[in-house]
Design a protein around this motif. Structure first.
Motif, short mmCIF file in Angstrom:
data_model
loop_
_atom_site.label_atom_id
_atom_site.label_comp_id
_atom_site.label_asym_id
_atom_site.label_seq_id
_atom_site.Cartn_x
_atom_site.Cartn_y
_atom_site.Cartn_z
N THR A 8 50.15 77.06 45.06
CA THR A 8 50.88 76.50 43.93
C THR A 8 52.13 75.83 44.46
OG1 THR A 8 52.03 78.59 43.59
CG2 THR A 8 50.02 78.23 42.32
N ASN A 9 52.65 74.91 43.71
CA ASN A 9 53.87 74.21 44.11
C ASN A 9 55.06 74.96 43.54
OD1 ASN A 9 52.38 72.25 45.36
ND2 ASN A 9 52.31 70.94 43.55
N ASP A 62 48.15 81.39 47.07
CA ASP A 62 49.48 81.59 47.70
C ASP A 62 49.46 82.77 48.67
OD1 ASP A 62 50.63 79.44 46.39
OD2 ASP A 62 51.26 80.65 44.68
#
Length: 168
Positions: free
Chosen positions: A166-167, A135
């Motif tokens: 990351t989501n 990220d």
């Protein structure tokens, strides 16, 4: 003679020149890295070594690989002064420095984040190898779950880099 044949002949001559230098003054690992660099330059759309003296290009290839691996720093092995390259090929340091910059810019090479033309010792000792981007943040690899650590190791063993998003 067509352009492909000319490129092939010049590439072979360049490989011969860098190989001879590396066998006399350096080692097999440097020879292989220099050959790989010549071949990568030969795959470019605008092959830079189609013009100019082959001795200048050979010296520039060796200088570029040497520069990426601290070849000119006495605290590293192997070590040679850059003047050994210039004296061997009968070139000027300013010319070689300029061509080396052209090569580094063309191939986007720097010694911090690129292991493609690094010696094994340089790869092993690079402190940035202990980190990965997650990220857009730099984190120690050890902070990742084991499966992600393994993914990073495998990618880097192939000469690639990897980062994670990351989501959420």
């Amino acid at each position: 003679m067509d352009i492909k044949q000319i490129k092939k002949e010049k590439e072979e001559k360049l490989i011969e020149l860098v190989s001879n230098f590396c066998q006399e003054k350096l080692n097999e690992e440097y020879k292989q890295l220099c050959i790989e660099l010549v071949q990568k330059l030969g795959r470019k759309r605008n092959v830079p070594f189609l013009t100019g003296k082959m001795e200048i290009w050979a010296a520039s290839v060796i200088y570029t690989v040497g520069n990426l691996n601290f070849l000119f720093d006495k605290s590293f092995e192997p070590y040679i002064p850059s003047s050994d390259i210039h004296n061997y090929f009968g070139t000027k340091s300013s010319t070689i420095g300029a061509k080396s910059k052209l090569i580094r810019d063309m191939l986007k090479l720097d010694r911090i984040f690129n292991n493609e033309f690094a010696t094994g010792d340089m790869v092993d000792s690079n402190p940035f190898n202990q980190f990965v981007m997650v990220d857009d943040m730099i984190l120690p690899i050890e902070s990742l779950p084991e499966e992600y650590q393994q993914m990073v190791r495998e990618a880097r063993a192939r000469g690639e880099d990897i980062s994670f998003q990351t989501n959420g």
